[in-house]
Design a protein around this motif. Structure first.
Motif, PDB file in Angstrom:
ATOM      1  N   GLU A   3      12.391 -39.398 -11.224  1.00 44.00           N
ATOM      2  CA  GLU A   3      10.931 -39.505 -11.312  1.00 44.00           C
ATOM      3  C   GLU A   3      10.264 -38.243 -10.778  1.00 44.00           C
ATOM      4  OE1 GLU A   3       9.724 -44.129 -10.693  1.00 44.00           O
ATOM      5  OE2 GLU A   3      10.820 -43.204  -9.029  1.00 44.00           O
ATOM      6  N   LEU A   4      10.762 -37.725  -9.659  1.00 42.63           N
ATOM      7  CA  LEU A   4      10.187 -36.513  -9.081  1.00 42.63           C
ATOM      8  C   LEU A   4      10.375 -35.328 -10.014  1.00 42.63           C
ATOM      9  CD1 LEU A   4       8.836 -35.060  -6.748  1.00 42.63           C
ATOM     10  CD2 LEU A   4      11.097 -34.781  -5.687  1.00 42.63           C
ATOM     11  N   ARG A   5      11.550 -35.225 -10.620  1.00 42.61           N
ATOM     12  CA  ARG A   5      11.817 -34.128 -11.554  1.00 42.61           C
ATOM     13  C   ARG A   5      10.834 -34.171 -12.730  1.00 42.61           C
ATOM     14  NH1 ARG A   5      16.563 -35.414 -12.778  1.00 42.61           N
ATOM     15  NH2 ARG A   5      17.781 -34.002 -11.466  1.00 42.61           N
ATOM     16  N   ILE A  46      10.611 -42.617  -4.141  1.00 39.55           N
ATOM     17  CA  ILE A  46      10.589 -42.154  -5.525  1.00 39.55           C
ATOM     18  C   ILE A  46      11.979 -41.605  -5.847  1.00 39.55           C
ATOM     19  CG2 ILE A  46       9.727 -39.867  -4.833  1.00 39.55           C
ATOM     20  CD1 ILE A  46       8.239 -39.740  -7.501  1.00 39.55           C
ATOM     21  N   SER A  78      14.881 -39.281  -7.685  1.00 43.15           N
ATOM     22  CA  SER A  78      14.935 -37.853  -8.015  1.00 43.15           C
ATOM     23  C   SER A  78      14.562 -37.619  -9.473  1.00 43.15           C
ATOM     24  CB  SER A  78      16.341 -37.301  -7.728  1.00 43.15           C
ATOM     25  OG  SER A  78      17.327 -38.038  -8.430  1.00 43.15           O
TER      26      SER A  78
END
Length: 226
Positions: free
Chosen positions: A197-199, A193, A195
């Motif tokens: 998308e994670l944020r 994933i 960064s």
């Protein structure tokens, strides 16, 4: 990140469940291929227990509210849990664990206790006949042991306490080697994933805004022996 099947993992598409406590079925299969006997396999996964013989098996075991002939129940459960693709010694270890688990629970089991329902193969029936004729089960300090089992661990078993809480059980403390699990095709899988998308996910789900170096966003705080 990389996951190993020692925990329950949920996603929108599927759920992979393997608690990693007690006997690993794939691990048992591997050990049997290396020449281990069912007794040695059980001693590895339920460390410190005693293999007892001469028990008088009951006529029936109640599974999901229905009484089944004990031989029928054990043979079907064995076929449903592992199947005749596994070697005899691995199946015998599983059969002992199945019976011991039922005995521990007063021969009354919920539907989620284990798989059941497949027509037993001739080898499953033979294995159950041997286990029943010898009256086998596992004990710890003179009491029937609790014998959970699972498909695949992370290469080592985890502890009963870490998964379900309650009392510490010395023979289910985890950390028992299960080398054969590494050989299973889906032992390890990787999900990537970005960064960004994670944020976005963390912001939407938790209301937290992540900033700075993404390498600092996630920290493993604790882990068990597995």
């Amino acid at each position: 990140f990389t996951k190993r099947k020692a925990v329950r993992i949920r996603s929108s598409s599927k759920e992979i469940s393997s608690h990693g406590v007690g006997l690993s079925q794939h691990g048992a299969g591997y050990l049997a291929q290396q020449g281990w006997t069912y007794a040695q396999i059980l001693a590895n996964y339920y460390y410190g227990t005693t293999l007892v013989s001469g028990d008088q098996y009951p006529a029936t075991i109640n599974y999901a509210g229905t009484d089944y002939n004990t031989r029928e129940y054990l043979a079907s459960a064995l076929e449903s849990e592992m199947g005749s693709g596994f070697s005899k010694e691995a199946l015998k270890a599983q059969a002992v664990a199945l019976y011991t688990f039922a005995k521990y629970n007063g021969y009354r089991l919920n539907a989620d206790a284990n798989a059941y329902g497949k027509t037993a193969s001739s080898i499953s029936q033979q294995v159950v006949d041997e286990v029943m004729s010898e009256g086998l089960y596992l004990a710890y300090n003179g009491q029937t042991a609790l014998t959970p089992f699972h498909s695949i661990s992370a290469g080592k078993t985890t502890s009963y306490y870490n998964v379900w809480g309650g009392s510490q059980l010395p023979y289910l403390n985890g950390g028992r080697p299960s080398y054969g699990d590494y050989n299973v095709s889906d032992f390890k899988s990787t999900y990537t994933i970005s960064s960004d998308e994670l944020r976005t996910i963390v912001q939407n789900k938790l209301g937290i805004t992540l900033s700075g170096d993404p390498a600092t966003w996630i920290t493993i705080k604790t882990h068990d022996q597995a």
